[in-house]
Structure formats: structure tokens, C-alpha cells
Design a protein around this motif. Sequence first.
Motif, short mmCIF file in Angstrom:
data_model
loop_
_atom_site.label_atom_id
_atom_site.label_comp_id
_atom_site.label_asym_id
_atom_site.label_seq_id
_atom_site.Cartn_x
_atom_site.Cartn_y
_atom_site.Cartn_z
N VAL A 5 -107.22 34.18 -44.83
CA VAL A 5 -105.79 34.44 -45.00
C VAL A 5 -105.62 35.65 -45.90
O VAL A 5 -106.01 35.62 -47.07
CB VAL A 5 -105.06 33.22 -45.60
CG1 VAL A 5 -103.58 33.54 -45.78
CG2 VAL A 5 -105.24 32.00 -44.71
N CYS A 22 -108.03 38.42 -49.59
CA CYS A 22 -108.42 37.63 -48.43
C CYS A 22 -109.06 36.35 -48.96
O CYS A 22 -110.15 36.38 -49.52
CB CYS A 22 -109.40 38.38 -47.56
SG CYS A 22 -110.08 37.39 -46.19
N GLY A 109 -108.77 37.22 -39.99
CA GLY A 109 -107.49 36.78 -40.50
C GLY A 109 -106.38 37.23 -39.58
O GLY A 109 -106.60 37.89 -38.56
#
Length: 118
Positions: A5, A22, A109
Amino acid sequence: QVQLVESGGGSVQAGGSLRLSCAASGRTFSVYNMGWFRQAPGKEREFVASIRWSSSSTSYADSVKGRFTISRDNAKNTVYLQMNILKPEDTAVYYCAGAVRLGTWNYWGQGTQVTVSS
């Protein structure tokens, strides 16, 4: 599986800075290499930087050398991309990626938008 993410994107004027994060979760012990890629409108996705999960070995695209720095915090399972002296040509969606071995990026992601205005 590994989930990634990204966060930290946004809009900035040329010459400014942004830091992308991240966060990795899941089977993070299987990750060998972490990287950042970007894709500008109408262009193919391109490599930006990478870092070995268990060492400090890094790699950068020529276009960002000296301006971007990739780092990681193993305790937080997080990889960062510090972007300085941003240029309009850095405008793109930035993606975090994870690899279980060299040469193959297995996890991605959702991307975060970076916009640099002149």
C-alpha cells in the motif's frame, strides 16, 4: 501473498520534494527486493529505484540519480522513496513493487499520483 500500500503522493511545484511510503504486509519474509516504478500518461511503466530487503544495496534509474533516495525500515515493513528537486517530467503514477527473486516483480501496489507543476 504480499500486500503493498503506497501513500505520500500529491502535487508540488518544480524544485520541491515529496516522500512516498510503501507498507508491506502478509508473507513479507518471502520478499527479496523492493522497488518503485512509475507510469506517466501515454507512456510505459518504467523502473525508478530498488533496494534489497536484507541489505542496503540500491539501484536507480539514471533520470533520478542524485535526486531520489530509496530506503527501508525492516521493523515497519516499509519502503520509502524520498524525491527531491522534482521536475515536471517526474509527474506520473508511482507504484511500489516486491520481488521474491531478481528479474521478476511479483507484487504491486495500487499506485499513488505525483504531479509536479512548472
